[in-house]
Write a protein that holds these residues in place. Sequence first.
Motif, PDB file in Angstrom:
ATOM      1  N   VAL A  27     -26.636  62.228  91.006  1.00 56.28           N
ATOM      2  CA  VAL A  27     -26.303  63.309  90.406  1.00 56.28           C
ATOM      3  C   VAL A  27     -26.595  64.695  90.279  1.00 56.28           C
ATOM      4  N   LEU A  28     -28.418  64.777  90.176  1.00 51.43           N
ATOM      5  CA  LEU A  28     -28.953  65.847  90.382  1.00 51.43           C
ATOM      6  C   LEU A  28     -28.587  66.552  91.651  1.00 51.43           C
ATOM      7  N   PHE A  29     -28.548  66.114  93.024  1.00 49.11           N
ATOM      8  CA  PHE A  29     -28.389  67.254  93.937  1.00 49.11           C
ATOM      9  C   PHE A  29     -26.205  67.587  93.416  1.00 49.11           C
ATOM     10  N   VAL A  30     -25.585  66.959  93.059  1.00 49.45           N
ATOM     11  CA  VAL A  30     -24.794  67.050  92.827  1.00 49.45           C
ATOM     12  C   VAL A  30     -24.369  68.792  92.408  1.00 49.45           C
ATOM     13  N   PHE A  31     -25.495  69.012  91.079  1.00 55.34           N
ATOM     14  CA  PHE A  31     -25.093  69.525  90.215  1.00 55.34           C
ATOM     15  C   PHE A  31     -26.241  70.317  90.174  1.00 55.34           C
ATOM     16  N   ARG A  32     -26.097  70.443  91.167  1.00 56.70           N
ATOM     17  CA  ARG A  32     -27.777  71.409  91.446  1.00 56.70           C
ATOM     18  C   ARG A  32     -26.803  72.681  91.312  1.00 56.70           C
ATOM     19  N   PRO A  33     -28.471  74.026  90.937  1.00 59.94           N
ATOM     20  CA  PRO A  33     -27.880  75.667  90.816  1.00 59.94           C
ATOM     21  C   PRO A  33     -27.042  75.331  92.019  1.00 59.94           C
ATOM     22  N   GLY A  34     -26.097  76.313  92.621  1.00 64.23           N
ATOM     23  CA  GLY A  34     -25.981  76.971  94.277  1.00 64.23           C
ATOM     24  C   GLY A  34     -24.805  75.686  94.653  1.00 64.23           C
ATOM     25  N   ALA A  35     -24.620  74.128  94.151  1.00 69.09           N
ATOM     26  CA  ALA A  35     -23.959  73.750  94.987  1.00 69.09           C
ATOM     27  C   ALA A  35     -22.179  73.924  95.015  1.00 69.09           C
ATOM     28  N   ARG A  36     -21.678  74.402  94.330  1.00 70.80           N
ATOM     29  CA  ARG A  36     -20.091  74.504  94.145  1.00 70.80           C
ATOM     30  C   ARG A  36     -20.142  76.026  95.061  1.00 70.80           C
ATOM     31  N   LYS A  37     -20.962  76.702  95.670  1.00 69.26           N
ATOM     32  CA  LYS A  37     -20.697  77.412  96.116  1.00 69.26           C
ATOM     33  C   LYS A  37     -20.536  76.513  97.861  1.00 69.26           C
ATOM     34  N   ILE A  38     -21.508  76.437  98.313  1.00 72.99           N
ATOM     35  CA  ILE A  38     -21.695  75.342  99.275  1.00 72.99           C
ATOM     36  C   ILE A  38     -20.778  74.404  99.515  1.00 72.99           C
ATOM     37  N   ALA A  39     -20.014  73.786  98.327  1.00 68.12           N
ATOM     38  CA  ALA A  39     -18.834  72.636  98.291  1.00 68.12           C
ATOM     39  C   ALA A  39     -17.889  73.274  98.491  1.00 68.12           C
ATOM     40  N   ASP A  40     -17.696  74.589  97.714  1.00 69.13           N
ATOM     41  CA  ASP A  40     -16.325  75.636  98.207  1.00 69.13           C
ATOM     42  C   ASP A  40     -16.433  76.050  99.714  1.00 69.13           C
TER      43      ASP A  40
END
Length: 50
Positions: A27-40
Amino acid sequence: METYTAMRHFADSWGLLAMTLFFLGVVLFVFRPGARKIADEAAAIPLKED
């Protein structure tokens, strides 16, 4: 039978703790800062033209 009891005790205590820590880590890995850009960027890979 003694082995079963020992394994059952381990699974009830340390196994549960290990699974809880693993879940919290994911959960912490998924919601870490900057994760959205990498996932997108990863999600867009199949749509890129060669």
